[in-house]
Design a protein around this motif. Structure first.
Motif, PDB file in Angstrom:
ATOM      1  N   THR A  24      13.770   5.126   0.011  1.00 36.24           N
ATOM      2  CA  THR A  24      13.175   6.254   0.730  1.00 36.24           C
ATOM      3  C   THR A  24      12.028   5.801   1.641  1.00 36.24           C
ATOM      4  OG1 THR A  24      11.706   6.661  -1.143  1.00 36.24           O
ATOM      5  CG2 THR A  24      13.771   7.894  -1.083  1.00 36.24           C
ATOM      6  N   GLY A  25      11.359   4.714   1.286  1.00 35.35           N
ATOM      7  CA  GLY A  25      10.251   4.219   2.091  1.00 35.35           C
ATOM      8  C   GLY A  25      10.690   3.835   3.503  1.00 35.35           C
ATOM      9  N   ARG A  26      11.918   3.363   3.612  1.00 31.40           N
ATOM     10  CA  ARG A  26      12.425   2.999   4.926  1.00 31.40           C
ATOM     11  C   ARG A  26      12.563   4.240   5.807  1.00 31.40           C
ATOM     12  NH1 ARG A  26      18.173  -0.129   6.034  1.00 31.40           N
ATOM     13  NH2 ARG A  26      17.959  -0.289   8.302  1.00 31.40           N
ATOM     14  N   TYR A  62      10.907   6.976   5.448  1.00 33.84           N
ATOM     15  CA  TYR A  62       9.540   7.430   5.711  1.00 33.84           C
ATOM     16  C   TYR A  62       8.947   6.667   6.891  1.00 33.84           C
ATOM     17  CZ  TYR A  62       4.538   8.229   4.642  1.00 33.84           C
ATOM     18  OH  TYR A  62       3.211   8.551   4.689  1.00 33.84           O
ATOM     19  N   GLY A  63       9.112   5.368   6.855  1.00 29.81           N
ATOM     20  CA  GLY A  63       8.580   4.545   7.939  1.00 29.81           C
ATOM     21  C   GLY A  63       9.171   4.923   9.290  1.00 29.81           C
ATOM     22  N   GLY A 102       7.967   8.383  10.634  1.00 31.52           N
ATOM     23  CA  GLY A 102       6.525   8.590  10.622  1.00 31.52           C
ATOM     24  C   GLY A 102       5.833   8.622  11.968  1.00 31.52           C
ATOM     25  N   ASP A 103       6.493   8.106  13.008  1.00 32.88           N
ATOM     26  CA  ASP A 103       5.821   8.090  14.310  1.00 32.88           C
ATOM     27  C   ASP A 103       5.492   9.505  14.792  1.00 32.88           C
ATOM     28  OD1 ASP A 103       8.446   8.794  14.730  1.00 32.88           O
ATOM     29  OD2 ASP A 103       8.757   7.475  16.456  1.00 32.88           O
ATOM     30  N   ARG A 142       4.488  12.043  12.988  1.00 28.43           N
ATOM     31  CA  ARG A 142       3.250  12.499  12.362  1.00 28.43           C
ATOM     32  C   ARG A 142       2.056  11.720  12.912  1.00 28.43           C
ATOM     33  NH1 ARG A 142       2.222  10.945   6.343  1.00 28.43           N
ATOM     34  NH2 ARG A 142       1.041   9.291   7.355  1.00 28.43           N
ATOM     35  N   ARG A 143       2.235  10.425  13.030  1.00 25.80           N
ATOM     36  CA  ARG A 143       1.138   9.538  13.398  1.00 25.80           C
ATOM     37  C   ARG A 143       0.707   9.766  14.851  1.00 25.80           C
ATOM     38  NH1 ARG A 143       3.741   5.218  11.756  1.00 25.80           N
ATOM     39  NH2 ARG A 143       4.455   4.693  13.834  1.00 25.80           N
ATOM     40  N   LEU A 172       7.247  14.834   6.106  1.00 27.22           N
ATOM     41  CA  LEU A 172       7.944  13.592   5.813  1.00 27.22           C
ATOM     42  C   LEU A 172       8.397  13.601   4.354  1.00 27.22           C
ATOM     43  CD1 LEU A 172       5.720  11.008   7.723  1.00 27.22           C
ATOM     44  CD2 LEU A 172       7.891  12.024   8.428  1.00 27.22           C
ATOM     45  N   LEU A 214      12.336  13.979   1.874  1.00 24.92           N
ATOM     46  CA  LEU A 214      13.777  14.217   1.800  1.00 24.92           C
ATOM     47  C   LEU A 214      14.084  15.465   0.980  1.00 24.92           C
ATOM     48  CD1 LEU A 214      14.675  10.494   1.324  1.00 24.92           C
ATOM     49  CD2 LEU A 214      15.584  11.919   3.166  1.00 24.92           C
ATOM     50  N   ARG A 255      -3.408  10.042  14.389  1.00 26.00           N
ATOM     51  CA  ARG A 255      -4.413   9.410  15.231  1.00 26.00           C
ATOM     52  C   ARG A 255      -4.419  10.000  16.637  1.00 26.00           C
ATOM     53  NH1 ARG A 255      -1.965   3.769  14.191  1.00 26.00           N
ATOM     54  NH2 ARG A 255      -2.167   3.686  11.924  1.00 26.00           N
ATOM     55  N   GLU A 264      -6.122   6.275   2.595  1.00 22.74           N
ATOM     56  CA  GLU A 264      -5.318   7.292   3.272  1.00 22.74           C
ATOM     57  C   GLU A 264      -5.684   7.492   4.736  1.00 22.74           C
ATOM     58  OE1 GLU A 264      -2.697   8.312   2.236  1.00 22.74           O
ATOM     59  OE2 GLU A 264      -2.667   8.500   0.080  1.00 22.74           O
ATOM     60  N   PHE A 312       8.690  10.619  -2.370  1.00 19.17           N
ATOM     61  CA  PHE A 312       8.408  11.428  -1.179  1.00 19.17           C
ATOM     62  C   PHE A 312       8.691  12.920  -1.379  1.00 19.17           C
ATOM     63  CE2 PHE A 312       8.664   7.126   0.465  1.00 19.17           C
ATOM     64  CZ  PHE A 312       7.434   7.070   1.114  1.00 19.17           C
ATOM     65  N   ILE A 355       2.061   5.036   6.345  1.00 21.92           N
ATOM     66  CA  ILE A 355       3.222   4.551   7.077  1.00 21.92           C
ATOM     67  C   ILE A 355       3.019   3.076   7.377  1.00 21.92           C
ATOM     68  CG2 ILE A 355       4.473   4.716   9.247  1.00 21.92           C
ATOM     69  CD1 ILE A 355       3.726   7.618   9.315  1.00 21.92           C
ATOM     70  N   PRO A 356       3.998   2.257   7.071  1.00 21.89           N
ATOM     71  CA  PRO A 356       3.845   0.837   7.392  1.00 21.89           C
ATOM     72  C   PRO A 356       3.669   0.641   8.905  1.00 21.89           C
ATOM     73  CG  PRO A 356       5.793   1.214   6.019  1.00 21.89           C
ATOM     74  CD  PRO A 356       5.279   2.558   6.438  1.00 21.89           C
TER      75      PRO A 356
END
Lengths: 463, 463
Positions: free
Chosen positions: A172-174, A176-177, A180-181, A183-184, A203, A205, A217, A333, A426, B3-4
């Protein structure tokens, strides 16, 4: 499931023999006995679960700069002081102080009919709306799609980033990564195109009503517009309503704001190495959490496991030959100030850091470790893998270690991430549902034991 | 967890490469593509979670002989009929009909002070108490300890079996197996020594207030005395109070009873093999459950996963070359009548059974498969293991398969148990807490996918 009959019990006994080649050398036999002692202590008298109960229940969510974050610092210090370590201390670090504020709500307003409430939360670091902010909505699946839209489609609107996490990935981390753009960077990208705000699909499932916060950011020179996460159910509903009525509006009200920075601390406890006290091995999690839940799996579990590593070494009498430090990092965080400070101080003081480990993927059933190191070092660590197979913790692979220890990368031979089952993480990550009741005692204690076992080997053999 | 960063994403990409040697042959490549299709279907359009929601929420607990067990039979048949299989049918089987009854309570009565309520439940198959049964208590840790006690210590008392499951085992099933003799044989052993009943510590590693039911057996010629499970908290409290007052009594009241046997059914759905229709591969779970909870992890998950195996083969267009049957076995919990009947009918009809798989360890994150077969057959199955490594489901070991398929052992080349993470299973097993909300969608669907992948390979290559 019934109790296996006698024949079944025989099968089970065979099944439980280690699958890996038997470890042959006397050295390895000694190590295997030591590791069994660590697991026995953790599984029969483990303390991390009760420590976590206190941290989550009595202190709760602890965003950097908050009063509860400072309570957590004191708790971490007091808890480690009770372990009879060689040294427990605080390491000062300035942290951001963002607060959610009392107002946080949104509704969809279509031309006809009454408003539909949307489950939202501000993304961490977002500016507030300054009262009610009402605007039309343009839905996109990606930053690229936004960039390609004609200006008039975006100007004065909310950009609604609705790309789901990819459910096809086993890890699941993949997913998420990859998602994630939005959100970021979504808010900055939206503002550059003249939008008034960003609405971002959570973010996760899971399909539910929890909005997932997380850091975002702004960019220098770009106007700061508010950014909110929608629950996945809310995002699906908004998308559906938009298809019926492209002219609908969303009304968002958020009173979040960023206050002046605050002094806070990393909390550090240490067992001095018996033979090579100057060589340092760090093991940590992050003490801060988002404010919505209790910060149980993110990352209360990593903190109590890291402290438990020290306790397990003490309780089993396995005095490490190199110095072992548990570090509760502040501000992972929304700033990584604690991790950055820890590495800075290490460099300033010319400390000799051998390796660092982090647990920040939740307190679920262990699988093994992710290693970032030169190939020869990776192979050296992987040589210990057979010792972990009987504990179902033998997946030693190259992979992401941890955000707080990353700043140490130029000072250590290896960064190591504790790796555990990722399916449930997640579902609750950065939400009000990240609470103590989601943590299973044995899963948590097994994790601390596997971390302690690898730390023990590192402290004995070096790298 | 954050996020990585981009560098992190690269690490992740490396980490996600299969750890095992790359599968080289064109054959293996074809298989790997087929398996990816199965997982994609399960992770994006899996239906087992929603099927389980219905079974647990609308039908609920379904002990053999109950009205809800019959509803579950009809539900299984209807659900499989919607899959467009080649054949769906019921297989008649007579099952025991034990009912818990309305009264089920206990309290500790010490000389002074008021009674202390004990959380109890009747063990499945127990006789009732015929009103209130009050007696002293003798605590033992094992059947052997009971056998060694002088007669006067036991006569007229409850025997309180209080040996906990061993928390040191990483595999919880092993601890369950070892502690289970108390529940299975405790009442008969107690009665032989003149006791009036058995109180058995619940088979769980959790410390809580849920009593765990489960089957127990009387012996021919031995008087039948009532047997109840105590929650672990209740057992600890009783033990503590006994140390203070060895003369305390327990008052137990249970109105459970065994009624005449009832006609019920295994539910069977089948896809005919394209090349070798006479060769049969079965995959199943058990449709009955204990009555206290919803029978979610035990074994609703195994049922919906087994049906999902057929659905996944249909939806991906992977027509099996050998016949694949999903079997929802009736009466695993207190009789194994369904599994026994299925094997009997197979023998009577001279069916050609190749292999059978069962999922009855909960719907948790997959690990792999336990295999019972001749060594050469085990090796053949283990040769497929690399195909499962990318899905974290590559633990192919010799071990216990499943209770319902065990009666087929003389007719098949391999019995296979679906194996998943075992840490949480016994927290809820046979209790009121075995409910749908304890099941994670992805964990469940991943399990069905890994089962379907192995069934597909078995159906393609045989054994």
């Amino acid at each position: 499931m019934r109790i296996p009959s006698f024949r079944r019990a025989l099968w089970l006994a065979v099944a439980l023999l280690p699958a890996a080649p038997m470890v042959a050398s006397a050295q390895a036999k000694t190590d295997s006995v030591a590791i069994r002692r660590i697991y026995d202590e953790a599984l029969t008298r483990g303390e991390s679960y009760e420590n976590l109960r206190y941290l989550t229940g009595q202190i709760g969510g602890r965003l950097s700069g908050s009063a509860s974050a400072e309570q957590a610092v004191q708790w971490g210090k007091t808890t480690m002081e009770k372990l009879g370590l060689d040294r427990v201390y605080l390491q000062e670090v300035m942290v951001p102080h963002w607060v959610r504020g009392a107002k946080e709500k949104a509704q969809i307003r279509a031309d006809r009919g009454k408003g539909v409430a949307l489950n939202v939360c501000a993304l961490g670091g977002s500016v507030g709306t300054g009262g009610k902010l009402r605007a039309g909505v343009v839905e996109v699946q990606s930053l690229a799609e936004l960039a390609a839209l004609p200006a008039e489609k975006v100007k004065g609107k909310f950009v609604f980033f609705n790309r789901p996490m990819n459910p096809r990935y086993v890890e699941t981390g993949r997913a998420y990564g990859e998602a994630g753009d939005q959100r970021r960077s979504g808010a900055a990208a939206a503002a550059k195109r003249g939008a008034v705000g960003a609405l971002v699909r959570s973010l996760t499932l899971a399909h539910d009503d929890f909005p997932h916060t997380g850091t975002m950011r702004y960019e220098d020179g770009v106007v700061q517009v508010p950014a909110a996460a929608l629950s996945t159910n809310g995002a699906d509903e908004l998308s559906q309503l938009l298809r019926a009525d492209a002219a609908l509006t969303v009304e968002l009200e958020m009173s979040c704001q960023t206050l002046p920075e605050v002094k806070s601390y990393n909390v550090i406890g240490e067992i001095k190495g018996a033979k090579y006290p100057e060589q340092i091995i760090s093991v940590g999690g992050h003490l801060d959490s988002w404010d919505l839940g209790q910060g149980a799996h993110d990352d209360g579990t990593g903190c109590v496991q890291s402290m438990e590593v020290l306790r397990l070494l003490k309780a089993t009498g396995l005095r490490p030959e190199r110095t072992v430090r548990a570090v509760l990092f502040m501000n992972e965080e929304n700033g990584v100030r604690g991790g950055t400070k820890y590495a800075e101080v290490a460099k300033q003081n010319k400390e000799n850091h051998l390796a660092a480990m982090e647990s920040d993927g939740g307190g679920f059933t262990p699988r093994g470790f992710n290693i970032e190191a030169a190939p020869a070092v990776v192979r050296k660590i992987q040589a210990w893998q057979p010792l972990f197979v009987p504990y179902n913790s033998g997946q030693f692979v190259v992979g992401h270690s941890g955000t707080d220890i990353e700043p140490l990368q130029d000072q250590v031979k290896a960064l190591i991430g504790y790796d555990c089952d990722s399916q449930r993480y997640f579902d609750i990550h950065h939400t009000a549902a990240d609470t103590f009741d989601k943590v299973n005692r044995r899963e948590l204690e097994l994790g601390g034991a596997s971390m302690a076992a690898l730390i023990y080997l590192l402290s004995k053999y070096g790298l």
